[in-house]
Design an enzyme around this catalytic site. Structure first.
Site, PDB file in Angstrom:
ATOM      1  N   LYS A  53      20.701 -25.386   3.610  1.00  0.00           N
ATOM      2  CA  LYS A  53      19.464 -25.503   2.802  1.00  0.00           C
ATOM      3  C   LYS A  53      18.593 -26.656   3.338  1.00  0.00           C
ATOM      4  O   LYS A  53      18.638 -26.936   4.541  1.00  0.00           O
ATOM      5  CB  LYS A  53      19.809 -25.683   1.319  1.00  0.00           C
ATOM      6  CG  LYS A  53      20.815 -24.647   0.836  1.00  0.00           C
ATOM      7  CD  LYS A  53      20.966 -24.605  -0.648  1.00  0.00           C
ATOM      8  CE  LYS A  53      22.111 -23.667  -0.997  1.00  0.00           C
ATOM      9  NZ  LYS A  53      22.224 -23.399  -2.406  1.00  0.00           N
TER      10      LYS A  53
ATOM     11  N   GLU B  30      17.363 -18.534  -4.031  1.00  0.00           N
ATOM     12  CA  GLU B  30      16.367 -19.613  -4.119  1.00  0.00           C
ATOM     13  C   GLU B  30      15.018 -19.154  -3.555  1.00  0.00           C
ATOM     14  O   GLU B  30      13.963 -19.573  -4.033  1.00  0.00           O
ATOM     15  CB  GLU B  30      16.889 -20.864  -3.387  1.00  0.00           C
ATOM     16  CG  GLU B  30      17.997 -21.537  -4.198  1.00  0.00           C
ATOM     17  CD  GLU B  30      19.063 -22.226  -3.384  1.00  0.00           C
ATOM     18  OE1 GLU B  30      18.839 -22.524  -2.195  1.00  0.00           O
ATOM     19  OE2 GLU B  30      20.157 -22.469  -3.948  1.00  0.00           O
TER      20      GLU B  30
ATOM     21  N   GLU C  89      26.027 -13.011  -4.299  1.00  0.00           N
ATOM     22  CA  GLU C  89      25.969 -14.392  -4.771  1.00  0.00           C
ATOM     23  C   GLU C  89      25.448 -14.419  -6.206  1.00  0.00           C
ATOM     24  O   GLU C  89      24.222 -14.393  -6.424  1.00  0.00           O
ATOM     25  CB  GLU C  89      25.016 -15.205  -3.901  1.00  0.00           C
ATOM     26  CG  GLU C  89      25.430 -15.312  -2.456  1.00  0.00           C
ATOM     27  CD  GLU C  89      24.880 -16.586  -1.833  1.00  0.00           C
ATOM     28  OE1 GLU C  89      25.668 -17.445  -1.461  1.00  0.00           O
ATOM     29  OE2 GLU C  89      23.645 -16.718  -1.768  1.00  0.00           O
TER      30      GLU C  89
ATOM     31  N   ASN D 121      25.297 -22.403   4.665  1.00  0.00           N
ATOM     32  CA  ASN D 121      23.865 -22.545   4.403  1.00  0.00           C
ATOM     33  C   ASN D 121      23.565 -24.001   4.039  1.00  0.00           C
ATOM     34  O   ASN D 121      23.865 -24.446   2.935  1.00  0.00           O
ATOM     35  CB  ASN D 121      23.483 -21.606   3.239  1.00  0.00           C
ATOM     36  CG  ASN D 121      22.032 -21.737   2.836  1.00  0.00           C
ATOM     37  OD1 ASN D 121      21.240 -22.369   3.539  1.00  0.00           O
ATOM     38  ND2 ASN D 121      21.683 -21.144   1.703  1.00  0.00           N
TER      39      ASN D 121
ATOM     40  N   HIS E 170      17.790 -14.900  -0.212  1.00  0.00           N
ATOM     41  CA  HIS E 170      18.609 -15.852  -0.974  1.00  0.00           C
ATOM     42  C   HIS E 170      17.969 -16.041  -2.347  1.00  0.00           C
ATOM     43  O   HIS E 170      16.743 -16.016  -2.479  1.00  0.00           O
ATOM     44  CB  HIS E 170      18.683 -17.187  -0.223  1.00  0.00           C
ATOM     45  CG  HIS E 170      19.694 -18.125  -0.801  1.00  0.00           C
ATOM     46  ND1 HIS E 170      19.438 -18.870  -1.921  1.00  0.00           N
ATOM     47  CD2 HIS E 170      20.970 -18.402  -0.448  1.00  0.00           C
ATOM     48  CE1 HIS E 170      20.522 -19.582  -2.225  1.00  0.00           C
ATOM     49  NE2 HIS E 170      21.462 -19.315  -1.346  1.00  0.00           N
TER      50      HIS E 170
ATOM     51  N   GLY F 181      25.840 -23.448  -6.478  1.00  0.00           N
ATOM     52  CA  GLY F 181      25.645 -24.887  -6.629  1.00  0.00           C
ATOM     53  C   GLY F 181      26.022 -25.432  -7.988  1.00  0.00           C
ATOM     54  O   GLY F 181      25.662 -26.553  -8.332  1.00  0.00           O
TER      55      GLY F 181
ATOM     56  N   SER G 272      29.714 -21.445  -5.072  1.00  0.00           N
ATOM     57  CA  SER G 272      30.684 -22.528  -5.290  1.00  0.00           C
ATOM     58  C   SER G 272      32.022 -22.302  -4.584  1.00  0.00           C
ATOM     59  O   SER G 272      33.067 -22.691  -5.090  1.00  0.00           O
ATOM     60  CB  SER G 272      30.881 -22.773  -6.794  1.00  0.00           C
ATOM     61  OG  SER G 272      29.673 -23.223  -7.377  1.00  0.00           O
TER      62      SER G 272
HETATM   63  C1  PEP Z   1      24.423 -20.687  -1.437  1.00  0.00           C
HETATM   64  O1  PEP Z   1      23.493 -21.456  -1.450  1.00  0.00           O
HETATM   65  O2  PEP Z   1      24.305 -19.591  -0.888  1.00  0.00           O
HETATM   66  C2  PEP Z   1      25.659 -21.087  -2.080  1.00  0.00           C
HETATM   67  C3  PEP Z   1      26.579 -20.187  -2.237  1.00  0.00           C
HETATM   68  O3  PEP Z   1      25.756 -22.393  -2.503  1.00  0.00           O
HETATM   69  P1  PEP Z   1      27.057 -23.099  -3.129  1.00  0.00           P
HETATM   70  O4  PEP Z   1      28.216 -22.788  -2.216  1.00  0.00           O
HETATM   71  O5  PEP Z   1      26.735 -24.534  -3.154  1.00  0.00           O
HETATM   72  O6  PEP Z   1      27.267 -22.514  -4.481  1.00  0.00           O
END
Ligand code: PEP
Length: 259
Positions: A8, A95, A172, A6, A93, A178, A219
């Site tokens: 973003k 976000e 997630e 992803n 997601h 992040g 992460s």
């Molecule tokens: C995500 O945005 O779905 C995500 C898992 O980000 P990150 O790997 O940076 O934690």
């Protein structure tokens, strides 16, 4: 295994080109059944489609609108994604839920639209740190799953079977996205098991045998991917930050290749 990147709202044109070039050079192991998908911002759809056309790497969108078309300024429909050559879409997601007030009900509508259009949806669920600290994460995440799939639960048996064959779930934890804070292997395993049981209770299907993969996201990087992807109920990873680093992302793909 499924490895999803992803991007973003991150890469500029040059960085997007470099990422696509690295992905187009990706050679999976000969016995690999790993699916690699990247999720660029919409302005790079056509570039992604061209760069990846002759490869096994697919691309998708980070969101779509729930309606098939109309007066929705600034939005993109599932059909538009499909027409550009996209095959996947990330929905719900954290976000989108946090900054765009997306509810389970709305995410559920988007899932149906994506499925009807022929896009493979990745339904994201996950708890905040506050919920985790209250030890109500299992209930919270399972309720998110149930509410987001309410419309799928109401489908005819045939339509539901087809929907479940396309659906992918991503667990997630919001506090792990992040932040560099990865959920422990025990926590990931426990949550994935709980989600598998919930899917079984909701739809009467044995998973992942019935084909609904559950990815972990939060992460993931090239250093922790082997352990996370080694967990039995984990069918892949949704990767944010590390998907912007071609070497790290391709390392994760190679690790998944061997699973
Ligand atoms: C995500 O945005 O779905 C995500 C898992 O980000 P990150 O790997 O940076 O934690």
């Amino acid at each position: 295994m499924i490895i999803a990147g992803n991007w973003k709202m991150n890469p500029d044109h040059q960085a997007a080109e470099a990422l696509l070039e690295a992905l187009s050079d990706y050679t999976p192991a000969s016995d690999s059944n790993c699916e690699i998908v990247c999720f660029p911002p919409a302005c790079y759809f056509s570039m992604a489609n061209q760069a990846l056309a002759k490869t096994g790497v697919r691309w998708g969108a980070q969101n779509c609108h729930q309606e098939s078309g109309g007066a929705y300024t600034g939005e993109i429909s599932a059909q538009m994604i499909k027409e550009q050559g996209g095959a996947w879409v990330i929905l719900g997601h954290s976000e989108r839920r946090q900054y765009f007030a997306e509810t389970d009900a709305l995410v559920g509508q988007k899932i149906v639209t994506a499925l009807q259009t022929g896009l493979r949806p990745i339904l994201c669920v996950g708890e905040s740190e506050e919920v985790r600290n209250k030890h109500s994460h299992d209930n919270f995440v399972q309720s998110q799953l149930e509410a987001s799939l309410e419309l799928v639960a109401q489908m005819s048996p045939d339509a539901q079977k087809k929907a479940l064959a396309q659906l992918v779930i991503a667990y997630e934890p919001v506090w792990a996205i992040g932040t560099g804070k990865v959920a422990s292997l025990l926590d990931i395993e426990a949550m994935h098991q709980g989600l598998l049981q919930k899917m079984e209770a909701l739809f009467g299907v044995q998973l992942p045998e019935a084909g609904v993969p559950i990815l972990y996201g939060g992460s993931v990087n090239d250093a922790n991917a082997a352990d996370i992807l080694g967990l039995k109920p984990v069918s892949g990873a949704l990767v944010g930050g590390a998907s912007l680093k071609p070497d790290a992302f391709l390392s994760i793909c190679h690790i998944a290749d061997k699973k």
